[in-house]
Design a protein around this motif. Structure first.
Motif, PDB file in Angstrom:
ATOM      1  N   ILE A 236      -0.984  -8.115  -9.170  1.00 32.77           N
ATOM      2  CA  ILE A 236      -0.034  -9.192  -8.777  1.00 32.77           C
ATOM      3  C   ILE A 236       0.053 -10.111 -10.184  1.00 32.77           C
ATOM      4  O   ILE A 236       1.255 -10.448 -10.343  1.00 32.77           O
ATOM      5  CB  ILE A 236      -0.952 -10.114  -7.650  1.00 32.77           C
ATOM      6  N   ALA A 237      -0.911  -9.795 -10.915  1.00 35.73           N
ATOM      7  CA  ALA A 237      -0.826 -10.809 -12.201  1.00 35.73           C
ATOM      8  C   ALA A 237       0.278 -10.135 -13.327  1.00 35.73           C
ATOM      9  O   ALA A 237       0.987 -10.850 -13.846  1.00 35.73           O
ATOM     10  CB  ALA A 237      -1.889 -10.871 -12.879  1.00 35.73           C
ATOM     11  N   ARG A 238       0.206  -8.837 -12.985  1.00 36.40           N
ATOM     12  CA  ARG A 238       1.335  -7.774 -13.979  1.00 36.40           C
ATOM     13  C   ARG A 238       2.614  -7.709 -13.290  1.00 36.40           C
ATOM     14  O   ARG A 238       3.703  -7.333 -13.692  1.00 36.40           O
ATOM     15  CB  ARG A 238       0.849  -6.604 -14.162  1.00 36.40           C
ATOM     16  N   ARG A 239       2.617  -7.946 -11.947  1.00 38.39           N
ATOM     17  CA  ARG A 239       3.695  -7.885 -11.101  1.00 38.39           C
ATOM     18  C   ARG A 239       4.176  -6.279 -11.134  1.00 38.39           C
ATOM     19  O   ARG A 239       5.247  -6.004 -11.136  1.00 38.39           O
ATOM     20  CB  ARG A 239       4.921  -8.789 -11.207  1.00 38.39           C
ATOM     21  N   ASP A 240       3.269  -5.476 -10.994  1.00 36.53           N
ATOM     22  CA  ASP A 240       3.317  -4.048 -11.397  1.00 36.53           C
ATOM     23  C   ASP A 240       2.857  -3.406  -9.965  1.00 36.53           C
ATOM     24  O   ASP A 240       1.553  -3.295  -9.673  1.00 36.53           O
ATOM     25  CB  ASP A 240       2.638  -3.415 -12.372  1.00 36.53           C
ATOM     26  N   TYR A 241       3.899  -2.891  -9.260  1.00 38.23           N
ATOM     27  CA  TYR A 241       3.322  -2.280  -7.881  1.00 38.23           C
ATOM     28  C   TYR A 241       3.663  -0.726  -7.686  1.00 38.23           C
ATOM     29  O   TYR A 241       3.711  -0.102  -6.819  1.00 38.23           O
ATOM     30  CB  TYR A 241       4.317  -2.927  -6.778  1.00 38.23           C
ATOM     31  N   ARG A 242       3.954  -0.197  -8.940  1.00 37.86           N
ATOM     32  CA  ARG A 242       4.147   1.436  -8.950  1.00 37.86           C
ATOM     33  C   ARG A 242       3.020   2.316  -9.007  1.00 37.86           C
ATOM     34  O   ARG A 242       1.875   1.747  -9.294  1.00 37.86           O
ATOM     35  CB  ARG A 242       5.078   1.612 -10.244  1.00 37.86           C
ATOM     36  N   GLU A 243       3.432   3.594  -8.763  1.00 40.93           N
ATOM     37  CA  GLU A 243       2.076   4.517  -8.935  1.00 40.93           C
ATOM     38  C   GLU A 243       0.680   3.936  -8.259  1.00 40.93           C
ATOM     39  O   GLU A 243      -0.191   4.216  -8.828  1.00 40.93           O
ATOM     40  CB  GLU A 243       1.936   4.906 -10.269  1.00 40.93           C
ATOM     41  N   PRO A 244       1.081   3.764  -6.772  1.00 39.21           N
ATOM     42  CA  PRO A 244      -0.309   3.597  -6.326  1.00 39.21           C
ATOM     43  C   PRO A 244      -1.239   4.521  -5.886  1.00 39.21           C
ATOM     44  O   PRO A 244      -0.653   5.636  -5.908  1.00 39.21           O
ATOM     45  CB  PRO A 244       0.419   2.623  -4.927  1.00 39.21           C
ATOM     46  N   GLN A 245      -2.532   4.159  -5.818  1.00 44.49           N
ATOM     47  CA  GLN A 245      -3.198   5.223  -5.380  1.00 44.49           C
ATOM     48  C   GLN A 245      -3.198   5.449  -3.496  1.00 44.49           C
ATOM     49  O   GLN A 245      -3.413   6.523  -3.149  1.00 44.49           O
ATOM     50  CB  GLN A 245      -4.945   4.773  -5.350  1.00 44.49           C
ATOM     51  N   SER A 246      -2.715   4.375  -3.129  1.00 40.17           N
ATOM     52  CA  SER A 246      -2.208   4.372  -1.622  1.00 40.17           C
ATOM     53  C   SER A 246      -0.857   3.676  -1.403  1.00 40.17           C
ATOM     54  O   SER A 246      -1.107   2.417  -1.722  1.00 40.17           O
ATOM     55  CB  SER A 246      -3.334   4.372  -0.912  1.00 40.17           C
ATOM     56  N   SER A 247       0.094   4.199  -1.050  1.00 41.39           N
ATOM     57  CA  SER A 247       1.312   3.644  -0.790  1.00 41.39           C
ATOM     58  C   SER A 247       1.216   2.828   0.472  1.00 41.39           C
ATOM     59  O   SER A 247       0.523   2.771   1.369  1.00 41.39           O
ATOM     60  CB  SER A 247       2.529   4.539  -0.781  1.00 41.39           C
ATOM     61  N   MET A 248       2.379   1.985   0.576  1.00 40.12           N
ATOM     62  CA  MET A 248       2.592   0.963   1.706  1.00 40.12           C
ATOM     63  C   MET A 248       2.745   1.846   2.838  1.00 40.12           C
ATOM     64  O   MET A 248       2.313   1.657   4.013  1.00 40.12           O
ATOM     65  CB  MET A 248       3.730   0.024   1.580  1.00 40.12           C
ATOM     66  N   ASP A 249       3.390   3.104   2.576  1.00 44.17           N
ATOM     67  CA  ASP A 249       4.047   4.030   3.872  1.00 44.17           C
ATOM     68  C   ASP A 249       2.580   4.491   4.028  1.00 44.17           C
ATOM     69  O   ASP A 249       2.204   4.595   5.606  1.00 44.17           O
ATOM     70  CB  ASP A 249       4.679   5.242   3.355  1.00 44.17           C
ATOM     71  N   THR A 250       1.627   4.948   3.513  1.00 41.04           N
ATOM     72  CA  THR A 250       0.169   5.458   3.697  1.00 41.04           C
ATOM     73  C   THR A 250      -0.553   4.575   4.636  1.00 41.04           C
ATOM     74  O   THR A 250      -1.053   4.758   5.700  1.00 41.04           O
ATOM     75  CB  THR A 250      -0.476   5.966   2.725  1.00 41.04           C
ATOM     76  N   HIS A 251      -0.698   3.295   3.994  1.00 39.52           N
ATOM     77  CA  HIS A 251      -1.347   2.171   4.538  1.00 39.52           C
ATOM     78  C   HIS A 251      -0.740   1.912   5.959  1.00 39.52           C
ATOM     79  O   HIS A 251      -1.462   1.537   7.220  1.00 39.52           O
ATOM     80  CB  HIS A 251      -1.089   0.766   3.909  1.00 39.52           C
ATOM     81  N   LEU A 252       0.594   1.839   6.234  1.00 38.59           N
ATOM     82  CA  LEU A 252       1.160   1.588   7.453  1.00 38.59           C
ATOM     83  C   LEU A 252       0.805   2.619   8.586  1.00 38.59           C
ATOM     84  O   LEU A 252       0.337   2.443   9.636  1.00 38.59           O
ATOM     85  CB  LEU A 252       2.660   1.364   7.490  1.00 38.59           C
TER      86      LEU A 252
END
Length: 310
Positions: A236-252
């Motif tokens: 959040i501090a970096r505003r960097d949301y790329r290359e996640p270990q688990s994407s929003m699609d996976t979480h959903l």
């Protein structure tokens, strides 16, 4: 700056403190100050609630004016800001507070703290806004976190007084900062507890003993959750949301299958989990399916972002 209760100097003379408001929390504050060797004068609108402090060594004042005159440092802990305003609107009390330090422990918002600081400054009163993250039973131990701020935060003698109450953190001159931290951490607390309550209800509905569950929740929270909070905060501090270990699609998908599916099978209430799922759905619909969960901060900060994909 943080002051730890363990750093108290036993040889230092203890300054007198006045405590205005001796409900459950106010009484705990007064008792901790007495235990640390501070002379305490206490006042409460309902005098019977202050009387037990006399047995612990406090002086009980007949009215707030007498209480204020007893100390250069006045700690106020009343029911709400309206009650505090009613007391402080007395011209005589405001005059008596001149050249003293008022530590306002009454719960309020950042706007309340800044308003109170402006009021105090115009009357020559040193103002400190303080927030406590602890139950009354923890006051006086390092389990109590004290956050304080405002123009009077560096007043002489203030540090040892607050250190007698818990681990004290000076957040600077902005009189709203302690309330910001208080609100933010309490939001974290309620969200976390809501999640745990659902966790415990689901497990027990499926026949698992809560005592067995607790053997697992402690390590899960201290390792997995603690690491997730740190990583998410850094993103959040970096505003960097790329290359996640688990994407929003996976979480959903996990919420739908594991949490909602299991909860419905167990026949328990799913409204809290559904509210969380709905937030995830909005993020995915706005084009964030491949992003890290930290991207939800953008939707919270700028709700309109979901309308145009961020």
């Amino acid at each position: 700056m943080t002051v730890d209760p363990g750093q108290r100097d036993a040889g230092r003379p203890r300054s007198p403190v006045t405590v205005i408001g001796t409900g459950t929390m106010g009484s705990a504050l007064a008792r901790a100050l007495l235990a640390a060797g501070h002379p305490v004068t206490a006042w409460n609108r309902t005098q019977a609630r202050a009387a037990p402090l006399a047995e612990a060594g406090a002086s009980i004042a007949a009215d707030p004016a007498v209480a204020v005159q007893a100390s250069d440092l006045v700690l106020m802990c009343v029911s709400d800001q309206a009650a505090a305003d009613e007391l402080l609107s007395s011209g005589s009390l405001a005059d008596l507070l001149r050249d003293r330090t008022l530590v306002q422990r009454t719960t309020g918002t950042a706007a309340d703290g800044r308003r109170n600081a402006a009021w105090a400054s115009s009357r020559g009163i040193g103002y400190v806004d303080a927030a406590i993250l602890a139950y009354p039973r923890e006051i006086g131990t390092d389990g109590a976190e004290i956050f304080y701020c405002g123009p009077g935060a560096t007043a002489a003698g203030l540090e040892p007084v607050l250190a007698a109450l818990g681990r004290a953190h000076n957040l600077g001159e902005d009189a709203g900062r302690a309330a910001v931290v208080d609100a933010a951490l309490i939001a974290f607390f309620y969200g976390t507890l809501a999640g745990f309550l659902h966790c415990a209800t689901l497990a027990s509905a499926e026949g698992m003993a809560i005592t067995d569950l607790l053997e697992l929740t402690g390590p899960f929270f201290s390792r997995f959750i603690a690491n997730a909070v740190t990583e998410t905060g850094e993103r959040i501090a970096r505003r960097d949301y790329r290359e996640p270990q688990s994407s929003m699609d996976t979480h959903l998908g996990g919420i739908d299958l594991l949490v909602l599916g299991s909860s419905r099978d167990a026949g328990i209430d799913v409204r809290v989990v559904t509210a969380i799922r709905d937030t995830f759905v909005r993020a995915v619909s706005a084009g964030h399916g491949g992003d890290d969960i930290a991207v939800l901060a953008e939707l919270l900060r700028h709700p309109a972002a979901e309308q145009d994909g961020g």
